[in-house]
Motif scaffolding. Sequence first.
Motif, PDB file in Angstrom:
ATOM      1  N   ALA A 304      -2.191  -0.320   0.965  1.00  0.00           N
ATOM      2  CA  ALA A 304      -2.464   1.094   0.718  1.00  0.00           C
ATOM      3  C   ALA A 304      -2.630   1.876   2.016  1.00  0.00           C
ATOM      4  CB  ALA A 304      -3.717   1.241  -0.144  1.00  0.00           C
ATOM      5  N   ARG A 306      -0.691   2.066   4.441  1.00  0.00           N
ATOM      6  CA  ARG A 306       0.567   2.665   4.919  1.00  0.00           C
ATOM      7  C   ARG A 306       0.665   4.130   4.526  1.00  0.00           C
ATOM      8  NH1 ARG A 306       4.611  -0.851   1.069  1.00  0.00           N
ATOM      9  NH2 ARG A 306       3.858  -0.097  -0.941  1.00  0.00           N
ATOM     10  N   SER A 307       0.065   4.500   3.380  1.00  0.00           N
ATOM     11  CA  SER A 307       0.109   5.898   2.959  1.00  0.00           C
ATOM     12  C   SER A 307      -0.836   6.770   3.775  1.00  0.00           C
ATOM     13  CB  SER A 307      -0.243   6.016   1.472  1.00  0.00           C
ATOM     14  OG  SER A 307      -1.574   5.581   1.232  1.00  0.00           O
ATOM     15  N   ARG A 310       0.203   8.945   9.433  1.00  0.00           N
ATOM     16  CA  ARG A 310       0.874  10.246   9.533  1.00  0.00           C
ATOM     17  C   ARG A 310       1.224  10.518  10.995  1.00  0.00           C
ATOM     18  NH1 ARG A 310      -2.890  13.819  11.530  1.00  0.00           N
ATOM     19  NH2 ARG A 310      -5.090  13.246  11.244  1.00  0.00           N
ATOM     20  N   ASP A 337      10.731   3.650   3.250  1.00  0.00           N
ATOM     21  CA  ASP A 337       9.339   3.233   3.414  1.00  0.00           C
ATOM     22  C   ASP A 337       9.198   2.591   4.782  1.00  0.00           C
ATOM     23  OD1 ASP A 337       6.777   2.407   3.191  1.00  0.00           O
ATOM     24  OD2 ASP A 337       7.135   0.898   1.647  1.00  0.00           O
ATOM     25  N   TYR A 339       6.804   2.469   6.764  1.00  0.00           N
ATOM     26  CA  TYR A 339       5.533   1.862   7.094  1.00  0.00           C
ATOM     27  C   TYR A 339       5.209   0.676   6.188  1.00  0.00           C
ATOM     28  CZ  TYR A 339       4.925   6.158   9.711  1.00  0.00           C
ATOM     29  OH  TYR A 339       5.095   7.192  10.578  1.00  0.00           O
TER      30      TYR A 339
END
Length: 345
Positions: A304, A306-307, A310, A337, A339
């Motif tokens: 999680a 990875r989200s 930024r 994706d 990341y």
Amino acid sequence: MTAGLLVKRAGPQMSVQDLGRPGFLSKGLARGGAADRSGHAEGAALLGQNAAFASLEMAGMGGIFEATGPLRIALTGAVMPARIGDRILAWPGRYHLDPGDVLDIGPASSGTYGYLSLGGGIATEAVLGSRSANFVAGIGARVAEGDTLPAGEENGSEFSDATIDVADRFSGGVVRVVPGAQTSFYSEETRARFAETTFVRDRRGNRQGVKLIGDGLPFEAAGQKTVLSEMIVPGDIQMTGDGAPFVLLPECQTTGGYPRIGSVLPEDLPIVAQAAPGTQLRFRFLTFDEAEAAFQPEEARWRALRSAVRPLVRSAEEIRDLLSYQLISGVTAGGADIYGMEEDA
């Protein structure tokens, strides 16, 4: 020369760490690994690589490093002042080093354990399936001036500066605790006083565990002098003979006879590990149902992250070669994706 870092100055408690050595508890060897597993995993997320890769753990103090080749790095965990040459870096962050670049990391201003991750991980020799140093077991050694930290094979493709949004775990606060087999040894009154006490992290502490200072009154368990030694794990809260609590960390012993009032929820253990001396902590007991509802597998939490990555926006004044940047881009692969973390090994 192979890409990596030449250590030009090292803090006194610097070591290579990964996720440790699970599976050796019955042999008397603690799992070990990063003291703050979340900080270690955040570095992997920033670099888009597997959290099983090794990183450099810096306890309280950073160091000076020179890049021996082109290298991506990530800075996570306890906040430390950092710069490349005369450029000040935001923390946490992902950056690129060119050969000869010098990275200077100072002492922690918030938290205890900082992490320096390399693209491809730190490729030192593995022992029993891990590159983690375990000082108690005599495996590995502290990183020292003159050492070289080789980078493994790089698989990341994103070289732009980035940061990651994470919750504060460096300022203490409330830590959730689950009851254990010996919680009932403590009276309801003692357990209530434990939950109502504001503790201060003592100066005594290391990768084995940290001592907490309470209101001065001991936390005594019934029959505590007759407790038999049994298996213990990181997160357990032991009360020593004088009734002082210790929270155990990755290099804790594998068996112990001091009674345990409970165990810190794994998600909250980094709060304790990152508490600098003087930081205030309180504990809140959960029921088993509450603990089960709050539980999230470690691998799911890491993926999680990875989200939370930024782009790191820099002010124009900081970019000396601003005109060399392509400020307007073309088409992007919106569904890519970049990341994504690999499956754990």
